[in-house]
Design a protein around this motif. Structure first.
Motif, PDB file in Angstrom:
ATOM      1  N   LYS A 186       5.004  13.969   1.509  1.00 59.72           N
ATOM      2  CA  LYS A 186       3.724  14.542   1.939  1.00 59.72           C
ATOM      3  C   LYS A 186       2.611  13.481   1.851  1.00 59.72           C
ATOM      4  O   LYS A 186       1.795  13.345   2.773  1.00 59.72           O
ATOM      5  N   ALA A 187       2.574  12.748   0.736  1.00 55.24           N
ATOM      6  CA  ALA A 187       1.538  11.727   0.566  1.00 55.24           C
ATOM      7  C   ALA A 187       1.679  10.613   1.606  1.00 55.24           C
ATOM      8  O   ALA A 187       0.692  10.135   2.169  1.00 55.24           O
TER       9      ALA A 187
ATOM     10  N   ALA B 254       1.967   6.807  -6.992  1.00 57.72           N
ATOM     11  CA  ALA B 254       0.944   7.784  -7.369  1.00 57.72           C
ATOM     12  C   ALA B 254       1.430   9.217  -7.172  1.00 57.72           C
ATOM     13  O   ALA B 254       1.116  10.118  -7.955  1.00 57.72           O
ATOM     14  N   ALA B 255       2.234   9.466  -6.123  1.00 55.70           N
ATOM     15  CA  ALA B 255       2.685  10.831  -5.815  1.00 55.70           C
ATOM     16  C   ALA B 255       3.960  11.200  -6.559  1.00 55.70           C
ATOM     17  O   ALA B 255       4.279  12.384  -6.716  1.00 55.70           O
ATOM     18  N   GLY B 256       4.696  10.192  -7.031  1.00 56.30           N
ATOM     19  CA  GLY B 256       6.023  10.473  -7.579  1.00 56.30           C
ATOM     20  C   GLY B 256       6.060  11.144  -8.929  1.00 56.30           C
ATOM     21  O   GLY B 256       7.082  11.705  -9.321  1.00 56.30           O
ATOM     22  N   GLY B 257       4.965  11.052  -9.689  1.00 55.39           N
ATOM     23  CA  GLY B 257       4.948  11.705 -10.996  1.00 55.39           C
ATOM     24  C   GLY B 257       5.524  10.818 -12.093  1.00 55.39           C
ATOM     25  O   GLY B 257       6.027   9.722 -11.848  1.00 55.39           O
ATOM     26  N   LYS B 258       5.503  11.364 -13.328  1.00 57.51           N
ATOM     27  CA  LYS B 258       5.880  10.551 -14.489  1.00 57.51           C
ATOM     28  C   LYS B 258       7.376  10.279 -14.582  1.00 57.51           C
ATOM     29  O   LYS B 258       7.795   9.373 -15.286  1.00 57.51           O
TER      30      LYS B 258
ATOM     31  N   ASP C 266       0.843  -1.212   0.000  1.00 55.14           N
ATOM     32  CA  ASP C 266       0.000   0.000   0.000  1.00 55.14           C
ATOM     33  C   ASP C 266       0.874   1.256   0.000  1.00 55.14           C
ATOM     34  O   ASP C 266       0.578   2.234  -0.708  1.00 55.14           O
ATOM     35  N   LEU C 267       1.947   1.239   0.783  1.00 53.07           N
ATOM     36  CA  LEU C 267       2.846   2.387   0.842  1.00 53.07           C
ATOM     37  C   LEU C 267       3.538   2.588  -0.503  1.00 53.07           C
ATOM     38  O   LEU C 267       3.694   3.717  -0.983  1.00 53.07           O
TER      39      LEU C 267
ATOM     40  N   LYS D 157      -1.375   9.901   4.299  1.00 54.72           N
ATOM     41  CA  LYS D 157      -2.134   8.657   4.176  1.00 54.72           C
ATOM     42  C   LYS D 157      -1.783   7.632   5.252  1.00 54.72           C
ATOM     43  O   LYS D 157      -2.631   6.831   5.668  1.00 54.72           O
ATOM     44  N   PHE D 158      -0.536   7.609   5.688  1.00 54.06           N
ATOM     45  CA  PHE D 158      -0.097   6.559   6.598  1.00 54.06           C
ATOM     46  C   PHE D 158       0.563   7.066   7.872  1.00 54.06           C
ATOM     47  O   PHE D 158       0.989   6.271   8.700  1.00 54.06           O
TER      48      PHE D 158
END
Length: 804
Positions: free
Chosen positions: A792-793, A738-742, A731-732, A797-798
């Motif tokens: 930050k994410a 998802a937060a890291g970008g392309k 999950d982490l 979230k965790f």
């Protein structure tokens, strides 16, 4: 069915056909001969001896010094430890130089200072199974009848110069569960006739029907019951020839009366039961359904509670036998028995099967009733047993038979043409050949040109339609004589469907990963069927199962794969890795066919990597198997759609099990077997998986895409996050992606730490982050911006923080 070659020769001429040749012919005609046992294989030098003298060994309490006549000029001295050896006995003697089973050679020896020139043998020492040896000789030597001649071949006297054919019969061929049935089969193959025993004996003036009366209350379950009365029998051992034939067929001898019922069972295929008439309790035999909760003590001294579906033989009030399964102890034939009530009956197979199943009792009788006996042999079998009891037990047979009959069994009549047989077989076969085959089978046949009207004897209850006669014609004409021809038809280039192609890819990948393919039964027992099932559903039961272990369709592949591992580890292997691709069956209610879904399952145990030349040994563990699955998902283009989540499942280790999800739907599981399951199956740490392969195959997969080799260097950053112990690394990782970008191309876990340096309930998970842009060189500022978003994410979230 175990068939004595020497015994079979009494019913059909076998001249010119040795046992192994005969076995080949029987197998080619459609009944598999699983083995041919040479009973005296490896045994030499065993003769009959006469114990002339026996005295205590002077220096050993448990040894006897015997002087034995073995048919030579002088008797020999043999030291024997058997507790039952006595002067005057005729015994089996292995002479000096003889060889016994296991290449055990007999030599002249001295035992406690006394010379021993040979060995007095027990039946077990001559290769017989202990469970087949008569109880009186189970703990000592075997004693021949007094008329045995010293010096003659003991193996011949014990019928050990015989060969036993083991027939692997299918349920439809119950006619071959008897020596006469096998004789008919062999006679048809060899085009010879069958010799039946002659039935004749002196009958007393008193009628059997005056001695007992028969009343059948359940006429469907028991349409025919016959009883013979034999008075003044003398209970004694049966003749040696009868005992040895029973032992060759896998039945232990008891006494002359019981042995005769078993002998006729094997000869005619008709189960019989002998009651002690004086202990039966009345002169009235009533066959009825049991009362719910009624009890009976059977011959194995077990008290059994009856159900209303069980058929019982009673004396008008008390059950004396469970019909077709086992008799009762109260009316058992014993050493003081004088008068016999001999039962021969036709019982409904389904009724017998249900009672046998409910009580966990499988007997020679129940096996035959379940598959079907010849109704027209019921009375001849009783007559044969009465004849033998008069001859070998000194019995006085009362005139006639006490019986009640509610059904007549007429032979089936089937018409078929030679043209029909030719069209089904796709070959030419003349009407003369067809007629010859039916004649050899013993079928009465009327012919009108090429149309045959065939009367099927009741012993062949498996033949009911035209196609059955086609099969008989084919197997006796010879399957080898059916020509092999290619079909003449238009053809198109073949190709695999997408599903077939993917399934082949799965098989090749798993084999390439080091797993061996296993193929197990789709049928299993109720205790195993639902274990490890992905879908909870009712069991699909067979209406006519072969056995309790093959009575339902499986819901999971794993129980039988675990059996495969246990089998292999029991044979001293230090590693085992297997997989299976097969179907499971989901019930749609008793009135509908079950749904069939294809699953893939695997199991590994022991050393996964053991290369002596590398000096490395790696035991199987969870991550080995998880890596195999991740590689499989990558092959199928599903890697990004699959998620592993920790879970608890029955029969699995609570902390080392994960469920596998495809697009959010359960698609399988992976993990270690529960320690209690491992112990029960004598396994070391064992890891398994099972996947719904149908679901994986039907999922949309990512196509194979090409990407150029990057010309610009990437940047790698490591990050260690401290979070709750309950947080899953997967999950982490998903949140980081998802937060890291392309620009973030790869995220992998390289360390997990729990220890004193962290506060209670926390753990540290370290990730390696790889950034790359194929078109340019990245700047530190771009990587730092992505890094900040990730932190930050993770915190939001965790509640994760950077490890200091």
């Amino acid at each position: 069915m175990l068939v004595s070659y020497k015994w079979l020769k009494e019913y059909v001429d076998l001249d010119g056909y040795e046992a192994d040749v005969l076995a080949e012919k029987i197998t080619r005609s459609g009944i598999e001969v699983e083995s041919v046992e040479v009973r005296n294989e490896g045994i030499t030098g065993v003769v009959i001896g006469h114990v002339l003298e026996r005295e205590q060994h002077p220096d050993a309490d448990k040894l006897n010094k015997c002087l034995v006549d073995i048919g030579e000029e002088e008797p020999v001295q043999i030291i024997c430890g058997a507790p039952n050896v006595e002067k005057g006995q005729k015994v089996a003697v292995a002479k000096t130089g003889a060889v016994l089973p296991g290449n055990f050679k007999i030599k002249r020896a001295k035992l406690r200072g006394e010379e021993s020139n040979g060995m007095i043998c027990s039946l077990q020492e001559l290769g017989m199974e202990g469970k087949l040896v008569p109880k009186e000789y189970a703990e000592g030597i075997f004693v021949f009848p007094s008329d045995a001649v010293p010096g003659e071949d003991a193996l011949r006297a014990l019928n050990l110069d015989d060969q036993v054919l083991e027939l692997g019969l299918t349920p439809n061929r119950s006619d071959c569960l008897s020596m006469l049935g096998v004789a008919h089969e062999v006679a048809a193959i060899l085009d010879r006739s069958v010799r039946y025993p002659e039935l004749s004996y002196h009958a007393e003036a008193e009628k059997a029907s005056d001695a007992v009366s028969i009343t059948i209350e359940d006429k469907e379950a028991n349409p025919y019951y016959a009883a013979k009365i034999i008075r003044n029998v003398t209970i004694a051992p049966s003749p040696l020839w009868m005992q040895t034939r029973l032992m060759a067929a896998g039945i232990r001898p008891h006494n002359n009366v019981v042995d005769i019922t078993n002998f006729v069972l094997l000869e005619y295929g008709q189960p019989l039961h002998a009651f002690d008439l004086d202990k039966f309790g009345s002169s009235e035999v009533v066959i009825r359904k049991a009362k719910e909760g009624e009890k009976i003590v059977t011959l194995d001294d077990q008290e059994r509670e009856l159900k209303s579906s069980h058929l019982v033989i009673t004396n008008g009030s008390v059950p004396q036998a469970i019909a077709g399964v086992m008799g009762g102890a109260d009316s058992e034939v014993q050493s003081d028995t004088k008068n016999i009530l001999l039962e021969s009956a036709y019982f409904d197979g389904q009724t017998v099967r249900q009672a046998s199943k409910d009580h966990g009792l499988r007997s020679e009788a129940s096996a035959r009733f379940e598959k079907g006996v010849d109704p027209n042999r019921v009375l001849p079998a009783a007559e044969r047993a009465a004849q033998l009891m008069a001859l070998y037990a000194g019995g006085e047979v009362l005139d006639g038979t006490a019986e009640e009959k509610h059904k007549d069994w007429e032979p089936a009549v089937i018409s078929i043409s030679a043209g029909k047989i030719e069209s089904v077989l796709g070959m030419e076969i003349s009407a003369e050949d067809v007629g010859s085959i039916f004649r050899r089978l013993g079928f009465k046949t009327d012919r009108n040109e090429d149309v045959f009207t065939v009367t099927i004897p009741t012993r062949r209850g498996d033949i009911t339609i035209e196609e059955d006669l086609v099969e008989e014609a084919a197997r006796l004409y010879g399957y080898d004589n059916i020509p092999s021809t290619l079909p003449v038809t238009e053809s198109v280039p073949g190709m695999l469907t997408e599903y077939q192609s993917k399934r082949r890819k799965v098989r090749r990948y798993l084999e390439g990963a080091g797993l061996y393919q296993a193929i197990t039964y789709s049928l299993t027992g109720k205790d195993k069927a639902a274990k490890y099932a992905l879908n909870e559903t009712e069991l699909t039961e067979l209406s006519l199962p072969m056995s309790e272990d093959r009575s339902v369709l499986r819901l999971s592949l794993l129980p039988h794969l675990i059996d495969v591992l246990r089998h292999n580890l029991a044979r001293q292997t230090d590693q085992a890795a297997v997989y299976e691709i097969g179907s499971v069956y989901l019930s749609n209610g008793k009135e509908n066919r079950p749904s069939e879904r294809e699953h893939a399952a695997g199991a590994i145990t022991g050393l996964w990597l053991s290369q002596p030349w590398q000096g490395e040994k790696k035991p199987a563990d969870f991550y080995v198997l998880k890596g195999i699955l991740e590689g499989l998902f990558d092959q199928l283009g599903l890697e990004e759609k699959m998620i592993f989540k920790q879970a608890k499942r029955e029969g699995m280790h609570p902390g080392r099990t994960a469920e596998v999800f495809l697009n959010g739907e359960l698609a399988g599981f992976i993990g270690q077997l529960h320690p209690s399951v491992q112990k029960q199956n004598d396994l070391t740490d064992t890891y398994v998986f099972e996947l719904d392969l149908t679901k994986l195959m039907e999922a949309d997969s990512e196509g194979v895409s090409y990407s150029v080799i990057p010309r610009f260097p990437g940047i790698t950053r490591d990050i260690a996050l401290v979070t709750s112990k309950e947080t899953a690394a997967g999950d982490l990782r998903s949140a980081i992606i998802a937060a890291g970008g392309k620009l973030l191309k790869e995220v992998s876990v390289f360390d997990v730490y729990e220890g004193d340096r962290l506060e209670e309930g926390k753990k540290s998970i370290a990730f390696s982050l790889k950034y790359m842009d194929p078109e340019r060189t990245l700047t530190d500022e771009e990587v730092a911006a992505s890094y900040s978003k990730i932190m930050k994410a993770a915190e939001e979230k965790f509640g994760a923080v950077l490890r200091g």
